[in-house]
Design an enzyme around this catalytic site. Structure first.
Site, short mmCIF file in Angstrom:
data_model
loop_
_atom_site.label_atom_id
_atom_site.label_comp_id
_atom_site.label_asym_id
_atom_site.label_seq_id
_atom_site.Cartn_x
_atom_site.Cartn_y
_atom_site.Cartn_z
CB ILE A 111 5.32 2.44 10.07
CG1 ILE A 111 5.31 1.03 10.81
CG2 ILE A 111 5.47 3.51 10.77
CD1 ILE A 111 6.75 0.44 11.47
CB ALA B 182 -4.06 4.95 9.49
CB CYS C 134 1.44 7.66 8.75
SG CYS C 134 -0.05 6.90 9.10
NE ARG D 5 -0.20 0.26 4.97
CZ ARG D 5 0.74 1.00 5.47
NH1 ARG D 5 1.02 2.16 4.77
NH2 ARG D 5 1.28 0.79 6.60
N GLY E 234 -4.76 3.94 3.75
CA GLY E 234 -3.54 3.58 2.61
C GLY E 234 -4.22 2.69 1.80
#
Length: 255
Positions: free
Chosen positions: A103, A171, A202, A99, A173
């Protein structure tokens, strides 16, 4: 779950050459979204399954949303810097994935929703899909009186005001392959936040991460997950489609 430079999504560089003639072609009608509740599932199993699902798609394959809760795991995006894992011996496994983004951490008490969407069939730009996902999260949090916002250049959703102003609560992604998305989003409901202290979330050093419980929301995981599913469907297919969702689509029994 933007163009290639946007950290939200990782396009497949080989998509234009590796796609079969049938992959994600555009049939005339948009198919309804299927919601699958996968319960607590190891990250690797979901990662393998969504890649296989995407690779096997045909023009007749409907879009799906998978709702899941993972055991503790760190995931690192395909352009991610391993240096953002600050504690190497934390005991939490690290999985390198395809993706966009850096992290992040997944664990119990967090909703993860994977969006397996045919962008070509829907005639959606990636940036538009990202915006709709973000809006669904903002609306979900608002349903529990939590005000949240986007941040330019910083994927995810953040607390708008108060003592935790600017803290990250969700989050995002995505990966785009052959015009279809996989991976998705996570929303922190009520979880052990200590694993976030072992990373730069991130890629942002010192970024505070919070959950809904620490902001005063008392809703449980399943209630928030049902709200999130409704808002995702509303932002993808409209309010009428969300209102027409069968009860089975909102129950944790169709995995």
């Amino acid at each position: 779950m933007p163009p290639a430079s946007d950290a939200h999504a990782a396009p497949d560089a080989a998509a234009s050459t590796s796609a079969s003639p049938q992959s994600c072609a555009a049939p005339p009608d948009t198919l309804p979204v299927t919601v699958r509740w996968l319960g607590e599932t190891p990250y690797d199993a979901c990662f393998d399954a969504m890649r296989a699902f995407t690779d096997a798609r045909t023009p007749d394959t409907g879009d799906e949303i998978w709702v899941v809760e993972h055991p503790p795991v760190y995931t690192l995006g395909q352009a991610g810097n391993p240096a953002h894992l600050l504690v190497a011996d934390s005991g939490v496994p690290l999985v390198k994935v395809d993706r966009g983004g850096q992290i992040t951490y997944h664990g119990p008490g967090q909703i993860v929703a994977y969006l397996l969407i045919d962008l070509r069939r829907r005639k959606l730009m990636v940036r538009t899909l990202v915006t709709r996902i973000e809006q669904a999260v903002i609306e979900t949090l608002a349903a529990y009186n939590l005000a949240s916002v986007r941040k330019a250049g910083a994927p995810g959703i953040y607390v708008e005001s108060g003592p935790h102003h600017g803290a990250k609560i969700a989050a995002l992604g995505l990966k785009i392959r052959n015009g279809c998305s996989y991976h998705g989003l996570s929303v922190n409901v009520k979880m052990d936040l200590r694993p976030f202290l072992a990373i730069n979330p991130c890629g942002y050093a010192g970024l505070e991460t919070v959950d809904m419980a620490s902001l005063g929301a008392t809703a449980d995981w399943h209630e928030v997950a049902r709200t999130l599913v409704r808002r995702l469907i509303a932002n993808l297919d409209g309010a009428t489609a969300a209102a027409a969702l069968p009860q089975q689509a909102l129950e944790q029994s169709n995995d």
